[in-house]
Design a protein around this motif. Structure first.
Motif, mmCIF file in Angstrom:
data_model
loop_
_atom_site.group_PDB
_atom_site.id
_atom_site.type_symbol
_atom_site.label_atom_id
_atom_site.label_comp_id
_atom_site.label_asym_id
_atom_site.label_seq_id
_atom_site.Cartn_x
_atom_site.Cartn_y
_atom_site.Cartn_z
ATOM 1 N N ALA A 142 0.354 -5.217 -6.637
ATOM 2 C CA ALA A 142 1.202 -4.630 -5.595
ATOM 3 C C ALA A 142 1.784 -3.299 -6.057
ATOM 4 O O ALA A 142 1.863 -2.341 -5.283
ATOM 5 N N LEU A 143 2.187 -3.238 -7.322
ATOM 6 C CA LEU A 143 2.757 -1.995 -7.850
ATOM 7 C C LEU A 143 1.743 -0.861 -7.768
ATOM 8 O O LEU A 143 2.074 0.264 -7.355
ATOM 9 N N ARG A 144 0.509 -1.145 -8.137
ATOM 10 C CA ARG A 144 -0.536 -0.118 -8.065
ATOM 11 C C ARG A 144 -0.774 0.321 -6.622
ATOM 12 O O ARG A 144 -0.881 1.518 -6.326
ATOM 13 N N GLU A 145 -0.810 -0.649 -5.699
ATOM 14 C CA GLU A 145 -1.057 -0.333 -4.294
ATOM 15 C C GLU A 145 0.067 0.510 -3.715
ATOM 16 O O GLU A 145 -0.161 1.535 -3.065
ATOM 17 N N PHE A 146 1.316 0.103 -3.947
ATOM 18 C CA PHE A 146 2.449 0.856 -3.413
ATOM 19 C C PHE A 146 2.521 2.264 -4.029
ATOM 20 O O PHE A 146 2.879 3.227 -3.348
ATOM 21 N N GLY A 147 2.178 2.368 -5.315
ATOM 22 C CA GLY A 147 2.188 3.676 -5.942
ATOM 23 C C GLY A 147 1.207 4.626 -5.281
ATOM 24 O O GLY A 147 1.524 5.800 -5.024
ATOM 25 N N GLN A 148 0.002 4.113 -4.976
ATOM 26 C CA GLN A 148 -0.994 4.958 -4.326
ATOM 27 C C GLN A 148 -0.596 5.310 -2.900
ATOM 28 O O GLN A 148 -0.822 6.435 -2.436
ATOM 29 N N VAL A 149 0.032 4.349 -2.202
ATOM 30 C CA VAL A 149 0.497 4.627 -0.843
ATOM 31 C C VAL A 149 1.596 5.688 -0.875
ATOM 32 O O VAL A 149 1.618 6.616 -0.055
ATOM 33 N N ALA A 150 2.517 5.563 -1.827
ATOM 34 C CA ALA A 150 3.603 6.551 -1.932
ATOM 35 C C ALA A 150 3.037 7.936 -2.198
ATOM 36 O O ALA A 150 3.488 8.933 -1.600
ATOM 37 N N GLU A 151 2.033 8.020 -3.094
ATOM 38 C CA GLU A 151 1.428 9.322 -3.378
ATOM 39 C C GLU A 151 0.733 9.892 -2.138
ATOM 40 O O GLU A 151 0.857 11.085 -1.830
ATOM 41 N N GLY A 152 -0.017 9.042 -1.415
ATOM 42 C CA GLY A 152 -0.704 9.493 -0.209
ATOM 43 C C GLY A 152 0.261 9.947 0.863
ATOM 44 O O GLY A 152 0.053 10.970 1.530
#
Length: 748
Positions: free
Chosen positions: A435-445
């Protein structure tokens, strides 16, 4: 076809009288015989559609025609002809003058139909089903829209479009293996829902749902969410129809409840028996002893002894339609659009499944139909999450995210919205690192596409902080929360609901960092602000007040904690209901506070009532029921009722081991409680076995230096002391002390 409006130089299309997602129904004239008919057409499929999917739909349509054309009964729509013209598959059937049951209910403003009509319809449908079932044909989608009441009072079943030949199961199974849902949720049998074997008794269950609705005005499980409806069919006993409408005859009430039995073997054996029972009920006669049969039992397999999971095809399904009017006055329109749950395609025919593609060549503009479909599937995933079905919701959101990435691009807000929900489901299913990896990528996008202070960017960053907290990385979580809070206050203001939510989370995280006074002060401020802006009994206000009470307890201010928990419990009972999970959780914490204050008799009384309520709401083996029983046992011990406390702890431990597993933290807490009871009863040798088991499992799962493992080793050492094995006890105490020192030492 649209130009000539003539099919096979014979059927002239006159008026469009019904339309579904993949087909149309026309009033037409048979030029050869000079009669009016209804013509059902499958829409031509262009090259942009997946060819395998097209082939399946065409084969299903041909199958419908062959099955329906073989039926000759006054209670079944007559099929005159079928074929293919200019790439369009068509079915020619009698044109019925009348209204389907869905339309009749709608005409009646959703009030039930007259009792005499209901019973007459029940008898006629049972007669028609008796005929079709003897032919080895199961309808599989019986619903009000598929049953016509003609102007002369006759009743006909329409649309055997997803019928199943009993002797051809293998072929049908291949057709249904595509992810295309078969049936409409409000009228589906439990065995259809659970993916089990389906036979004629599934139609009888669906008939029970139809009769229930036309007799009462509502289906037996009248929820708007598809998943809630499905779970209702599978797990919930329906209320008798007469509770809604007292004038219904008692025999009819019994018939409907028998039809709605959860297992096929508890339903009437066949529609012929059912028709006889209705006929006798209408005349007031009683059936001869032994004259009516129940169906032979069919085993229902529940892996691991638990309720069967709903099959994968339910994950993306739409709610379908209960009786709210339909199609056209002739036969039910094709509604394949409501049945599509598999992969969709792009404008080039590429299947939209798999991972999240990166930006590439310019993509064709997606159709409005595709975007609407993806939006609907996204909403279905949200509904699953609201019901707590996080695994299934995650499957839906992953598929939609992949589809949106291909159709719209990886940084499109809709794509990122789906990926955000993927992260949310991962965090709620224990996969915090993913989840941390997914949210990090969403935040960057989102930061690239929307900017750093956009509310959606901040939402993704806030969820990364939440997941960091799940991972025990509370200091990092604090830094992210603080940064997000500063941005929210700057861009939204201090009293915006999102700002207050962030402050609530920051207060929660402060308590996990051990900064209890700071946590209490911030939570109190947020609770006051939410109470002022949202209301004292708003759920968000009560959530923060609950956190205030928790922090008061950690500060050892238990009298204040007790008063606050009671305030929350009373408000939740008034607003959410006495049986709402949040209400019951607050009551549990009231019991904790009473126990901490030494008021064990009051705590025992509270937990006894809570156990009854939890059992009624969630069942005997529900984790929350067992948590309440654990509290009950602890307070029995505090009152020195150790034999009772030990018996309670053993039963809770056994149930937790069975439902949660032997290594689950709750199971280990119960096993320790068993050891405590044994120790107080002087049975130290038995207690040592349980203490040691807990310590060994914790060491294996958590590590030798984890605080819980060390606490268990201390319990073991204390037990050795009681047994007079002082040397072993001292050695173990020393080992625990060394591990604690090593854990406290800063890394080099």
């Amino acid at each position: 076809m649209a130009d000539t409006r003539l099919i096979q130089s014979r059927y002239r299309l006159l008026d469009l009288i019904g339309r579904g997602g993949m087909g149309e129904v026309w009033r037409a004239r048979d030029e050869s015989l000079g009669r009016q008919v209804a013509v059902k057409c499958l829409k031509p499929m262009g090259p942009q559609h997946d060819q395998a999917f097209t082939r399946i739909l065409r084969e299903r349509f041909r199958r419908e025609a062959r099955v329906a054309a073989a039926l000759q009964h006054r209670g079944v729509t007559v099929v005159h002809d079928f074929g293919e013209s200019d790439g369009v598959l068509y079915l020619v059937m009698e044109l019925l003058e009348g209204r389907n049951l869905s339309q009749l209910l709608e005409d009646n403003k959703q009030h039930p139909l007259p009792v005499a009509d209901v019973v007459d319809i029940a008898e006629q449908v049972a007669d028609a089903l008796g005929y079709t079932h003897k032919q080895g044909i199961v309808h599989r989608d019986l619903k009000p829209a598929n049953i016509m009441r003609l102007d002369d009072g006759a009743v006909k079943i329409c649309d055997f479009g997803i019928a199943r030949l009993g002797h051809d199961i293998g072929f049908t199974s291949r057709l249904t293996g595509t992810g295309i849902a078969m049936g409409t949720p409000h009228y589906m049998s439990p065995e259809q829902i659970s993916g089990g074997e389906v036979d004629h008794r599934s139609d009888l269950y669906s008939l029970g749902c139809v009769l229930y609705e036309i007799a009462t005005g509502v289906p037996p499980f009248d929820m708007d969410d598809a998943w809630a409806v499905l779970v209702g069919h599978r797990d919930t006993v329906p209320e008798p129809p007469r509770t809604h409408r007292a004038e219904l005859p008692s025999f009819f009430d019994e018939v409907v409840l028998d039809l709605l039995a959860k297992t096929p073997g508890e339903r009437p054996a066949d529609a012929g028996d059912l028709r006889q029972r209705i006929s006798l009920g209408r005349t007031g006669e009683q059936p001869e002893a032994g004259g009516l049969r129940l169906a032979p039992p069919v085993p229902v397999r529940h892996p691991g002894g638990r309720a069967a999971r709903l099959p994968s095809w339910t994950r993306n399904m739409t709610t379908g339609h209960k009786a709210t009017g339909a199609a056209y006055p002739g036969t039910a329109a094709i509604d394949h659009a409501a049945l599509l749950t598999g992969a969709w395609t792009t404008g080039t025919g590429q299947v939209l499944t798999g991972g999240f593609p990166s930006a590439g060549p310019a993509r064709p503009t997606p159709s409005a139909e595709l975007l609407a479909t993806l939006a609907g599937r996204h909403s279905a995933g949200l509904n699953l999450g609201r019901l707590g079905h996080w695994e299934e919701a995650g499957d839906v959101h992953r598929a939609v995210a992949a589809d949106r990435a291909l159709a719209l691009g990886p940084d499109h807000p809709d794509t990122l919205a789906s990926r955000y929900e993927v992260g949310f489901t991962l965090s709620r299913t224990g996969r915090a690192a993913d989840a941390l990896r997914e949210f990090g990528q969403v935040a960057e996008g989102r930061e690239r596409a929307l900017g750093p202070d956009h509310p959606e960017t901040l939402a993704a960053r806030q969820e990364t902080a939440y997941v960091l907290g799940q991972l025990g990385r509370h200091f990092e979580a604090h830094q992210v929360y603080a940064a997000v809070l500063a941005s929210r206050e700057r861009s939204m203001g201090p009293d915006h609901p999102d700002t207050l939510r962030c402050r609530h989370n920051l207060a929660f995280n402060l308590s996990r960092l051990g900064r209890l006074e700071d946590s209490y002060r911030m939570a109190r401020e947020v609770a006051d602000a939410r109470g002022r802006l949202l209301g004292e009994t708003h759920p968000d206000t009560l959530v923060t007040l609950y956190e205030v009470a928790y922090t008061l307890g950690r500060l050892d201010r238990w009298n204040e904690a007790l008063m606050t928990y009671r305030e929350v419990a009373q408000a939740r009972a008034a607003v959410l209901g006495a049986d709402h999970p949040d209400t019951l959780s607050a009551r549990y914490e009231v019991g904790i506070s009473l126990g901490r204050l030494g008021r064990s008799a009051e705590a025992l009384e509270l937990y006894s009532a809570l156990v009854e309520d939890r059992t009624r709401v969630g069942g005997r083996a529900d984790p929350e029921t067992l948590r309440a029983r654990h509290g009950l046992g602890v307070n029995l011990g505090r009152m020195a009722r150790w034999e009772e406390a030990l018996a309670e702890a053993r039963e809770v431990c056994a149930l937790r081991e069975q439902t949660l597993g032997p290594d689950h933290p709750d199971t280990l807490v119960s096993r320790r409680e068993v050891a405590v009871g044994l120790g107080w009863l002087g049975r130290w040798a038995d207690a040592l076995t349980d203490y040691r088991t807990v310590a060994e499992i914790r060491e294996r799962v958590l590590g030798a230096d984890h605080p819980d493992t060390l606490a268990s080793r201390n319990d073991e050492a204390h037990c050795l002391e009681q047994l007079g094995r002082g040397t072993e006890a001292v050695d173990l105490y020393r080992r625990v002390a060394d591990l604690r020192r090593q854990r406290a030492m800063p890394p080099h």
